[in-house]
Write a protein that holds these residues in place. Structure first.
Motif, PDB file in Angstrom:
ATOM      1  N   LEU A 130       0.832  -1.201   0.000  1.00  0.00           N
ATOM      2  CA  LEU A 130       0.000   0.000   0.000  1.00  0.00           C
ATOM      3  C   LEU A 130       0.874   1.262   0.000  1.00  0.00           C
ATOM      4  O   LEU A 130       0.605   2.214  -0.732  1.00  0.00           O
ATOM      5  CB  LEU A 130      -0.902  -0.045   1.226  1.00  0.00           C
ATOM      6  N   ASP A 131       1.920   1.225   0.823  1.00  0.00           N
ATOM      7  CA  ASP A 131       2.782   2.403   0.932  1.00  0.00           C
ATOM      8  C   ASP A 131       3.383   2.791  -0.416  1.00  0.00           C
ATOM      9  O   ASP A 131       3.484   3.971  -0.741  1.00  0.00           O
ATOM     10  CB  ASP A 131       3.924   2.136   1.925  1.00  0.00           C
ATOM     11  N   VAL A 132       3.835   1.793  -1.204  1.00  0.00           N
ATOM     12  CA  VAL A 132       4.579   2.126  -2.421  1.00  0.00           C
ATOM     13  C   VAL A 132       3.694   2.316  -3.645  1.00  0.00           C
ATOM     14  O   VAL A 132       4.166   2.817  -4.664  1.00  0.00           O
ATOM     15  CB  VAL A 132       5.660   1.069  -2.745  1.00  0.00           C
ATOM     16  N   CYS A 133       2.432   1.916  -3.585  1.00  0.00           N
ATOM     17  CA  CYS A 133       1.578   1.989  -4.776  1.00  0.00           C
ATOM     18  C   CYS A 133       1.467   3.437  -5.258  1.00  0.00           C
ATOM     19  O   CYS A 133       0.990   4.298  -4.524  1.00  0.00           O
ATOM     20  CB  CYS A 133       0.194   1.440  -4.456  1.00  0.00           C
TER      21      CYS A 133
END
Ligand code: SF4
Ligand code: SF4
Lengths: 348, 350
Positions: B182-185
């Motif tokens: 989720l963080d990198v999307c």
């Protein structure tokens, strides 16, 4: 086949599997390393699920993504040479660097879009602004940087709109260093052991690699008498790249091993030889004794070696990361050691 | 690329206190609130108790059917009963099978029954609590006759070598408190739901593939041909109408338990205590601790061996924990690149 038969007189021949020990060939295993390679760390014994990887390996295509890293570095550092060339009255150097930056960043963007599973949705990258995603920040960065490089190159070639061209050149030079280094964060911000463990040094490796690539392009294509700064940048860049890479490998423990094995190994060895050789050749070409055709030839070969060396480095780093994701060892062993040492320090 | 970026990355709740970590790392009692929901429902998840899993794969089938997941290769692996192999774009529940030469806790292998008169024993069926009648499969704990461990059926081979145990475990997306995917999307396709789960929006994902190597558990993957990334949604559609996820519904042994996370954690702690008391000292929880590297999993497990035996990472850490440090180093590297360029030009022109 089993080699046993049921005949009228009963069973004949033994069932070879009968004495198999349950689980004897699964679970704990020992890895044997490839031929003739030096052990950096003793082989670790560890458990895994039938040797299956723990991570899902990156789905990125090597040519697209390693190419994207390489071209981003080439473009970012070229923008610095372009601005410097313009300020110090080296129009030939400036033009090559501006064209190089615009061309490289366009190809880099094309590679990035080509790698998407849904290329038509590329602009979804700019749907939001999300600082926790290096790819999102990178997209915003490229969205501002790429038009600047194109404007700078176009103004230079057309020889008009000098003010706009100068402003675009300055803007591109301001963003260039970030363009060359953010890609290291992009790789390191993953669970891939050989990328993540290098998160402190990899930006410096990529900065150096971008510098050597840009210097290489200038040496290969710009008028020889204007390439002095490119020669010096080649030497500085090569020093930073090679030094930071050694430091990175030394600090990352077991995750350094994929850099020393198989395909990544020879790619990185070639990168070292080409980059160091290119820097030496560039310096040699700049000696006062060399003029004319001979100097141009030396500079061109130095440039080609530097360009190739930077590309080889990106491919080596890319493939080493993928290899570290494919083998559960690089995930399990360091994490297990961490748990053991934590338990030990809790015990005391 | 300046340090401002990591400052904004870590707001709000930047301070690293032990109860409530930063936005990138540490415990987070209110994930939905952190994601901007006001009065969200209680965070839900799975407690997968592998000690009662029978490896029937009902969860795999239910998941495939409910979510209409395409077939992803019909291969025979030759390793155990597991032809599914692992989680991926088209496998959101995966049952692992591990064969070990090791007795189950509480099990006494190699106990001979030669001296038992089976006919006499049959005649006594149902006459005493230690010999229950038809319908009972195992004696009550505490009332077991000698040689028959309580609550277990003792497997015996003529040569006495019965040290076999078969571990089965249904793996799934962990719905991490701090989810790397989720963080990198970059598109915002992956998002945190009001239930505290992590879901991909298929109409937004552009298939950049960044989430794939960002997941420390190897869960999410890109579907070939389709191009987008897919993973367990914890049946977001079913949750919305008050139903439990399809896998939990289908599980015949309640190995997969669905519910509010707090309740599941209590239940799990009680179950471990029960198993330890019964002599199954191998039992341990995995992923339930909010102090761990991902801030605790929304889907956690009771395992009977080390996590890596099941193909799980022993001590996963969300990669974005180090993101502020990465940006700082990148900023320093960018500054050195600029400095090198300046240095190259300030030298006396030749
Ligand atoms: S990081 Fe992996 S396990 Fe955690 S929520 Fe994302 S896909 Fe699931
Ligand atoms: S593949 Fe889709 S879900 Fe995964 S990071 Fe890229 S846009 Fe987000």
């Amino acid at each position: 086949m089993t080699g046993s038969d049921v005949t009228r007189d009963g069973m004949e021949g033994a069932h070879p599997g009968r004495d198999a020990l349950t689980g004897a060939s699964t679970g704990r295993r020992r890895r044997r390393r490839g031929r003739g390679e030096q052990a950096m760390v003793p082989d670790a014994e560890f458990s895994s699920y039938y040797g299956k990887p723990i991570l899902n390996k990156p789905t990125w295509r090597p040519l697209d993504i390693a190419g994207y890293l390489y071209l981003g570095g080439l473009a970012g550092a070229s923008s610095l040479l372009a601005a410097g060339g313009q300020v110090t009255g080296r129009p030939g150097l400036a033009r090559v660097a501006k064209l190089g930056a615009a061309g490289a960043i366009s190809m880099s963007l094309a590679a990035l879009v080509h790698d998407l599973g849904r290329p038509a949705r590329f602009l979804n990258m700019l749907r939001i602004f999300k600082p926790t995603s290096p790819m999102n920040l990178g997209s915003w960065l490229l969205a501002s940087y790429a038009p600047l490089t194109v404007a700078a190159a176009a103004a230079d070639v057309a020889g008009r709109h000098r003010i706009v061209g100068a402003a675009a050149t300055a803007g591109a030079a301001a963003l260039g260093p970030a363009v060359a280094t953010y890609t290291a964060v992009l790789l390191a911000d993953t669970a891939v052991p050989s990328w993540h463990e290098g998160h402190r040094e990899m930006p410096f490796v990529f900065a150096g690699s971008g510098a050597t690539a840009a210097a290489g392009l200038a040496l290969a294509c710009a008028p020889f008498r204007q390439t002095g700064p490119a020669r010096r940048l080649a030497v500085l860049g090569a020093g930073l790249e090679l030094g930071a890479f050694q430091l990175m490998k030394r600090r990352m423990g077991l995750a350094a091993e994929p850099y020393e094995k198989g395909k990544p190994h020879w790619q990185l060895r070639s990168a070292e030889v080409l980059t160091a050789g290119g820097a030496v050749l560039a310096t040699y070409a700049g000696r006062p004794g060399h003029t004319g055709g001979r100097a141009r030839l030396l500079a061109a070969s130095a440039g080609a070696a530097l360009l190739a060396g930077s590309a080889a480095l990106r491919f080596g780093v890319f493939h080493a990361g993928v290899a570290s994701a494919e083998d559960p060892k690089y995930t399990v062993v360091p994490q297990r050691e961490r748990l053991t040492s934590r338990a030990r320090s809790d015990g005391d | 690329m300046t340090d401002d970026t990591d400052a904004s990355a870590a707001t709000p709740g930047r301070s690293e206190d032990p109860v409530r970590g930063s936005a990138l790392f540490g415990p987070q009692p209110d994930v939905a609130g952190e994601a901007g929901y006001t009065d969200a429902p209680a965070r839900v998840g799975f407690f997968t108790d592998t000690s009662v899993c029978i490896g029937c794969k009902a969860c795999e089938v239910a998941c495939k059917e409910w979510n209409a997941i395409p077939e992803d290769g019909l291969e025979l692996t030759g390793m155990s009963y597991d032809n599914t192999q692992g989680l991926g774009a088209s496998t959101w529940r995966h049952v692992a099978f591990i064969e070990q030469r090791k007795p189950l806790g509480g099990q006494e292998p190699g106990v001979g029954h030669e001296d038992i008169d089976v006919f006499a024993a049959a005649g006594n069926l149902g006459t005493s609590p230690s010999s229950p009648g038809p319908g009972a499969t195992a004696p009550e704990p505490g009332s077991a006759p000698a040689g028959a461990p309580a609550g277990e059926i003792s497997p015996v081979a003529p040569d006495g070598r019965t040290e076999l145990r078969w571990l089965m475990s249904s793996d799934v997306c962990k719905h991490c408190t701090h989810a790397g995917c989720l963080d990198v999307c970059p598109t915002g396709s992956l998002f945190r739901t009001e239930f505290g789960t992590v879901v991909v929006q298929e109409d937004i994902c552009n298939g950049c593939g960044y989430c794939v190597p960002a997941c420390p558990y190897g869960v999410i993957d890109q579907r070939r041909g389709d191009g987008r990334a897919w993973k367990c949604t914890l049946c977001y559609d079913r949750l919305g109408v008050g139903m439990e996820p399809a896998c939990a519904k289908a599980c015949p042994t309640d190995s997969i338990q669905f519910g509010p996370l707090d309740e599941l954690r209590e239940r799990a702690a009680a179950r471990v205590a029960q198993l330890h008391a019964a002599g199954v000292t191998d039992a341990r929880l995995y992923g339930e601790d909010p102090q761990d590297g991902v801030g605790g999993d929304g889907a956690f497990f009771l395992l009977l061996d080390e996590p890596e035996v099941y193909g799980l990472p022993p001590d996963p850490v969300v990669t974005t924990r180090d993101l502020p440090a990465m940006w700082r180093h990148a900023a320093a590297a960018a500054a050195s690149l600029a400095a090198m360029a300046v240095l190259s030009f300030v030298r006396r022109p030749r």
